[in-house]
Scaffold this active site. Structure first.
Site, mmCIF file in Angstrom:
data_model
loop_
_atom_site.group_PDB
_atom_site.id
_atom_site.type_symbol
_atom_site.label_atom_id
_atom_site.label_comp_id
_atom_site.label_asym_id
_atom_site.label_seq_id
_atom_site.Cartn_x
_atom_site.Cartn_y
_atom_site.Cartn_z
ATOM 1 N N PHE A 1 27.958 43.313 34.687
ATOM 2 C CA PHE A 1 27.789 42.264 35.701
ATOM 3 C C PHE A 1 26.793 41.190 35.272
ATOM 4 O O PHE A 1 26.213 40.508 36.115
ATOM 5 C CB PHE A 1 27.373 42.862 37.047
ATOM 6 N N THR B 1 36.623 46.149 32.270
ATOM 7 C CA THR B 1 37.497 45.103 32.772
ATOM 8 C C THR B 1 38.943 45.239 32.329
ATOM 9 O O THR B 1 39.835 44.724 32.983
ATOM 10 C CB THR B 1 36.961 43.755 32.270
ATOM 11 N N ASN C 1 47.502 41.073 33.051
ATOM 12 C CA ASN C 1 47.878 42.422 33.457
ATOM 13 C C ASN C 1 47.569 42.548 34.951
ATOM 14 O O ASN C 1 46.406 42.624 35.338
ATOM 15 C CB ASN C 1 47.080 43.456 32.642
ATOM 16 N N PRO C 2 48.579 42.504 35.789
ATOM 17 C CA PRO C 2 48.327 42.490 37.233
ATOM 18 C C PRO C 2 47.544 43.697 37.735
ATOM 19 O O PRO C 2 46.845 43.598 38.739
ATOM 20 C CB PRO C 2 49.735 42.468 37.836
ATOM 21 N N GLY D 1 37.677 37.755 36.587
ATOM 22 C CA GLY D 1 36.691 38.807 36.862
ATOM 23 C C GLY D 1 35.624 38.429 37.865
ATOM 24 O O GLY D 1 34.982 39.304 38.454
ATOM 25 N N GLU D 2 35.387 37.146 38.058
ATOM 26 C CA GLU D 2 34.327 36.736 38.972
ATOM 27 C C GLU D 2 34.849 36.000 40.202
ATOM 28 O O GLU D 2 34.128 35.801 41.168
ATOM 29 C CB GLU D 2 33.316 35.853 38.224
HETATM 30 MO MO1 MOS Z 1 28.540 37.440 33.678
HETATM 31 S S1 MOS Z 1 27.068 37.217 35.090
HETATM 32 O O1 MOS Z 1 28.304 35.989 32.745
HETATM 33 O O2 MOS Z 1 28.322 38.877 32.856
#
Ligand code: MOS
Length: 720
Positions: A230, A459, A607-608, A680-681
């Site tokens: 993270f 991920t 990849n859904p 991812g964010e």
């Molecule tokens: Mo992300 S906060 O750039 O791992």
């Protein structure tokens, strides 16, 4: 054929069977390893007066006590605002001041209590609100410039028919990923090998070389499996540096892991913010002036939390102001945490939009549709978005969720003890891309392999990279071996800023493209007419097995991608719409999420299955930000009190009963040859605001200070 399919994670069996080796578990490479325990400063600011190691050194099993006075000269890498081994000056609470090295973990931890350190305490500044008068306009932070303007914000706002001027706060937050920071260090002569848990391998090599004062080619970083990061593991931390120093000192491998309660204060966190938002609109809800100012604090040399960053791009408006102010605090170092900037900024902006919708009497979905803009509103139409199906996300999300059932008047739906409300918010996160390289090979038996220093922080990197190579070289995904997270491999994008999936697969794509060309040439085929399918190279009616085409020694090459000017000529971002239904207990003020839903656009979804996991994980993190996560500061001593998972609350399964995620079919050909973007964010950005808006709809109580704990509601609830 392979990319875009919801395939299972290729490393899944290793993880669920406990056989994927994490950094602290490398017994195989360091059977004679010793154990280090990090001793943290018990003051936040001041200096070490004296340190008495004698009793600790004489304790059972203790091999060495490493501290600033005997650790040798250490370089200071630019990646860190504070030193990873403090002393005699102390910069923050729990800054590492010593490492106890012992034969066994328990012996090291025991001896830590026997170390006698006398400190001289100095006054520090620990409270953001108190420090705001000392704030200055921030230089470029970890997310964007300190100040941007367009038009004349002050005049535009003053003239607007409808005005909103509100203040919002977000607290300090801790990454608290599953695996703590952990390293195993081993020296072979003058060369260091460090098995560690790190998101950015090449940066880790550079930071370790600078810190230890050795050449980069004497540092090897290995980080194949990572239990989350993270952003907390973007750069090496005290575990890595101290394990390396200690291993050199004692001539044996050393393992160091941070204990859970050390993470909050020893490492980095997402800084708290105070945000002021001003929205000026015409009576129809069209924004004519938009202003977002944000204050945050950090150690000297630390960056600012760029909470205004999305406000530069998300909505229309001729007159614009986005400003970040930074003040010095002596808390631990603030740094990037999942979606730095937007995650905190959307918690404020998207509540402000809900408030504006009410002021102008518009449905919150309609207000956002009315303020969509298809180009960078700071720069004008000459800088369009590469793609921006924001309105589609709003409409599809609203339909899937059943938004039309929402009652517009707050506090008008009740089921027993529960006040029920619905809320929504936009999702927005920038799309960053960065250079990425890989080595791709084909063995004589036709197996394909990929090597890159890309990381998989949980991920799905292994899987999407295998899919990319399988697609490009016409083999089954089971015939691809992916090796990641080793500095011996070509430099990749690494995992951060949601740039990893798109950039790293684009690098693998580029390497595969070169390899296809080479194989076609080798086989005597016309490059333009060659196809790769079913494990064969095919041209017209001729077919050669891939392994045969590779030759008896196999074939491999390194290539990659460097991104040109497209990311400057086009504004690039990912979009979505969050919806949420909550129940609020009319007696206690307890907030329960009943369901979360969202529609998202992030280019090609590689990849859904893994993308959905990213989004539901980040929606869950958004729920944590809205309802419970808070590093509580003790302003007397300057440390975070809530430092383990008993006190630092994160959502558990029972908090998240139902999540619906929909991805818009989309290809963004400006973003990369994969036509993908990061995901991812995106899911955390706006998720918390949708919850806050649902709480308002349920209760009629507008909360602007996160987290939305029941103490902030209980005295204001309607009578039962
Ligand atoms: Mo992300 S906060 O750039 O791992």
């Amino acid at each position: 054929r392979v990319v875009g399919r919801p395939l299972d994670r290729v490393e899944g069996p290793l993880k669920v069977s406990g056989t994927a080796p994490y950094a602290y578990e490398r017994h195989d490479v360091a059977p004679d390893a010793t154990y280090g325990w990090v001793v943290g400063s018990t003051i936040a600011k001041g200096r070490i007066q004296s340190i008495d190691t004698r009793v600790a050194e004489a304790a059972p099993g203790v091999i060495a006590v490493i501290h600033a006075a005997n650790a040798g000269q250490l370089g200071q890498s630019g990646s860190h605002a504070v030193r990873l081994l403090g002393g005699p000056e102390i910069e923050h609470y729990d800054q590492a001041v010593a490492l106890i090295v012992a034969e066994r973990f328990e012996q090291a931890r025991h001896a830590a209590a026997l170390l006698k350190i006398d400190y001289v305490v100095e006054d520090g500044r620990y409270d953001l609100e108190d420090a705001i008068p000392h704030a200055r306009q921030a230089p470029r932070g970890f997310g964007g410039p300190g100040l941007t303007r367009a038009g004349d914000f002050e005049a535009g706002y003053a003239a607007a028919a409808v005005q909103l001027d509100e203040r919002y706060t977000t607290p300090d937050q801790s990454h608290q990923m599953m695996e703590p920071h952990a390293s195993t260090a081993r020296w072979d002569g003058d060369a260091l090998t460090l098995w560690t848990s790190n998101q950015m391998i090449a940066d880790a090599v550079g930071d370790m070389a600078v810190t230890l004062g050795i050449a980069k080619d004497k540092v090897r970083i290995i980080s194949p499996y990572i239990g989350g990061g993270f952003g907390s593991k973007l750069w090496v931390r005290a575990d890595a540096v101290l394990a390396a120093i200690a291993a050199r000192h004692i001539g044996r491998p050393v393992k160091v892991a941070l204990a859970r309660p050390q993470i909050a204060n020893n490492t980095t966190h997402r800084p708290a913010t105070v945000q002021r938002i001003r929205l000026g609109a015409d009576p129809d809800g069209r924004i004519v002036a938009i202003g977002h100012e944000s204050w945050s604090g950090n150690q000297p040399g630390g960056g600012t939390e760029s909470a205004g960053i999305q406000t530069r791009l998300l909505y229309r408006g001729e007159n614009r102001l986005v400003a970040h102010y930074l003040t010095e605090l002596n808390l631990p170092e603030g740094n990037a945490m999942r979606a730095p900037g937007e995650a905190a900024g959307m918690l404020a902006l998207e509540v402000a939009m809900d408030e504006l919708a009410e002021k102008v009497g518009l449905d919150p979905v309609e207000l956002r549709i009315r303020n969509d803009v298809q180009y960078d509103p700071e720069k004008g139409p000459e800088r369009p978005f590469s793609s921006r199906p924001f309105i589609e996300c709003l409409r599809i999300g609203a339909k899937r969720f059943g938004w039309s059932e929402r009652l517009r008047t707050p506090a008008s739906r009740r089921e027993g003890q529960w006040l029920i409300g619905m809320g929504m918010a936009a999702a927005f996160r920038g799309n960053l891309v960065t250079s990425s390289h890989a080595r791709v090979g084909i063995e004589r038996d036709g197996r394909v392999w990929v090597e890159t220093d890309m990381t998989d922080i949980g991920t799905g990197s292994y899987t999407i990279i295998a899919q990319t190579a399988a697609e490009m070289l016409g083999v089954d995904i089971a015939d691809v071996d992916v090796r990641l997270g080793d500095s011996a491999f070509p430099k990749s994008a690494g995992s951060g800023g949601q740039w990893g999936a798109n950039s790293a697969t684009a690098g693998v794509y580029a390497a595969c493209l070169s390899l296809r060309r080479e194989i076609a040439q080798k086989a005597g085929f016309n490059e333009a007419e060659v196809d790769f399918a079913d494990g064969h190279v095919i041209s017209g009616n001729r077919r050669i097995a891939l392994g045969e085409a590779a030759g008896p020694d196999g074939i491999s090459l390194t290539d990659g991608i460097d991104f040109g000017s497209l990311s400057k000529r086009y504004a690039q971002a990912t979009f979505g719409a969050h919806f949420c239904e909550v129940g609020v207990d009319i007696h206690t003020g307890e907030i329960r999420i009943r369901r979360q839903a969202g529609a998202f656009a992030a280019g090609r979804i590689l990849n859904p299955k893994s993308a959905r996991s990213q989004v539901i994980g980040s929606m869950t993190m958004g729920a944590g930000a809205a309802l419970m996560e808070e590093l509580v500061v003790d302003p007397r001593f300057g440390y975070f009190v809530t430092r383990d998972l008993v006190d630092y609350h994160v959502p558990v399964h029972a908090d998240i009963p139902d999540q619906d995620v929909f991805f818009l079919p989309e290809l963004d050909d400006k973003s990369s040859p994969m036509k993908a973007k990061g995901v991812g964010e995106l899911g955390i950005c706006g998720a918390g605001a949708a919850i806050a808006n649902a709480v308002y709809n349920a209760t009629g109580i507008r909360l602007r200070d996160y987290p939305l704990t029941l103490d902030k509601l209980i005295d204001r609830l309607p009578p039962p």
